[in-house]
Write an enzyme that holds these catalytic residues in place. Structure first.
Site, PDB file in Angstrom:
ATOM      1  N   TYR A 145       0.847  -1.204   0.000  1.00 48.05           N
ATOM      2  CA  TYR A 145       0.000   0.000   0.000  1.00 48.05           C
ATOM      3  C   TYR A 145       0.885   1.258   0.000  1.00 48.05           C
ATOM      4  O   TYR A 145       0.677   2.172  -0.801  1.00 48.05           O
ATOM      5  CB  TYR A 145      -0.921  -0.002   1.226  1.00 48.05           C
ATOM      6  CG  TYR A 145      -1.774   1.248   1.357  1.00 48.05           C
ATOM      7  CD1 TYR A 145      -2.956   1.392   0.633  1.00 48.05           C
ATOM      8  CD2 TYR A 145      -1.386   2.299   2.189  1.00 48.05           C
ATOM      9  CE1 TYR A 145      -3.732   2.547   0.736  1.00 48.05           C
ATOM     10  CE2 TYR A 145      -2.156   3.454   2.307  1.00 48.05           C
ATOM     11  CZ  TYR A 145      -3.328   3.572   1.579  1.00 48.05           C
ATOM     12  OH  TYR A 145      -4.082   4.712   1.679  1.00 48.05           O
ATOM     13  N   LYS A 172       1.212   4.205  -2.935  1.00 51.34           N
ATOM     14  CA  LYS A 172       0.887   5.621  -2.725  1.00 51.34           C
ATOM     15  C   LYS A 172       2.091   6.513  -3.016  1.00 51.34           C
ATOM     16  O   LYS A 172       1.948   7.627  -3.520  1.00 51.34           O
ATOM     17  CB  LYS A 172       0.368   5.829  -1.299  1.00 51.34           C
ATOM     18  CG  LYS A 172      -1.006   5.225  -1.074  1.00 51.34           C
ATOM     19  CD  LYS A 172      -2.049   5.888  -1.970  1.00 51.34           C
ATOM     20  CE  LYS A 172      -3.428   5.316  -1.825  1.00 51.34           C
ATOM     21  NZ  LYS A 172      -4.428   6.010  -2.653  1.00 51.34           N
TER      22      LYS A 172
END
Ligand code: NAP
Length: 248
Positions: free
Chosen positions: A155, A159
């Site tokens: 994750y 990002k």
């Protein structure tokens, strides 16, 4: 109303931050397309906007599927003849130690968060270039700056890549008067963070100088600014919305 008659797409608008941004864009006069992988949730948000007197439409779109994204963008362009605002909000998260992340976990997170942002941006950019106007707003994360505290490395990496892609796209589109910026939220109360924290916010509160968890409206307000002419001289910028949790 600072966004009257602007045509806007919000991905992952079926809940959380995306829903708040869709509602806020409509309150400022935009014609909002609420996309979500779950068409029923998207339709519920569009209905909520309509019940408040706003202009909204919905469509089930999985942002990781290029053909579906391009077809949905073509449909919106055929109906309105323009696309002014794209908010790449759809995102998924997983809490896992690096040693436990499977190859399919990695691919799934990157496919939605990063490839989805790329596919949606690529699908609208020719239209915005022709118009010589447009605003693209991506959702990064504090996790993409610090390596993630509670969330998985896949994750965080996705990002970080979204925030870097924001800068590449901003350079590419600047000659066409299209602004591309990102918001990097800290801890915002949504289903995503409820799942991560299990509702135990205490340890996060200690790290936030403003002393509260963020609300979806905190992010939506910044999105409205970035979508507006008032942000006309901003591009390639990553705006932290984190209560002071990270000051860089
Ligand atoms: P959320 O409550 O989980 O909402 C995300 C929405 O995206 C959901 O409606 C979800 O649908 C939808 N979605 C998931 N996969 C999709 C796909 N493939 N195509 C289209 N839509 C899809 O998350 P949130 O907290 O509002 O987060 C919104 C964005 O902000 C995300 O990009 C997230 O990474 C970022 N962010 C959030 C925080 C935070 O503290 N909340 C912090 C930093 C960054 P379903 O629920 O039906 O799967």
């Amino acid at each position: 109303m600072i966004l009257k008659n602007q045509v806007a797409i919000v991905t992952g608008a079926g809940g959380g931050i995306g829903q708040a941004i869709a509602v806020a864009l409509a309150a400022e006069g935009s014609h909002v397309w609420a996309w979500d992988v779950d068409g029923k949730r998207a339709a519920a948000v569009a209905a909520e906007i309509q019940s408040r007197g706003g202009q909204a439409f919905s469509e089930a779109v999985d942002v990781s599927q290029g053909e579906a994204v391009r077809a949905a963008v073509a449909g919106i362009y055929n109906k309105h003849g323009r696309i002014d605002i794209l908010v790449n909000n759809a995102g998924i998260c997983q809490v896992a130690a690096i040693s436990d992340i499977t190859e399919s976990d990695w691919d799934r997170i990157l496919a939605v968060n990063l490839k989805g942002t790329f596919l949606c941006s690529q699908a609208v950019m020719a239209i915005m270039k022709r118009q010589r106007s447009g605003k693209i707003i991506n959702l990064g994360s504090v996790a993409g700056k610090v390596g993630g505290i509670a969330v998985g490395a896949h994750y965080s990496a996705s990002k970080a890549a979204v925030m870097c892609f924001t800068k590449s796209l901003a350079r590419d589109l600047a000659p066409f008067n299209v602004n591309v910026n990102a918001i990097a939220p800290g801890v915002i109360a949504t289903d995503m963070t409820q799942t991560i924290t299990g509702g135990d916010w205490a340890k996060y509160l200690e790290t936030i100088p403003l002393g509260r968890i963020g609300m979806v409206e905190d992010v939506a307000h910044v999105a409205i600014f970035l979508a507006s002419p008032r942000a006309g001289y901003l591009t390639g910028e990553i705006i932290d919305v984190n209560g002071g949790q990270l000051m860089d």
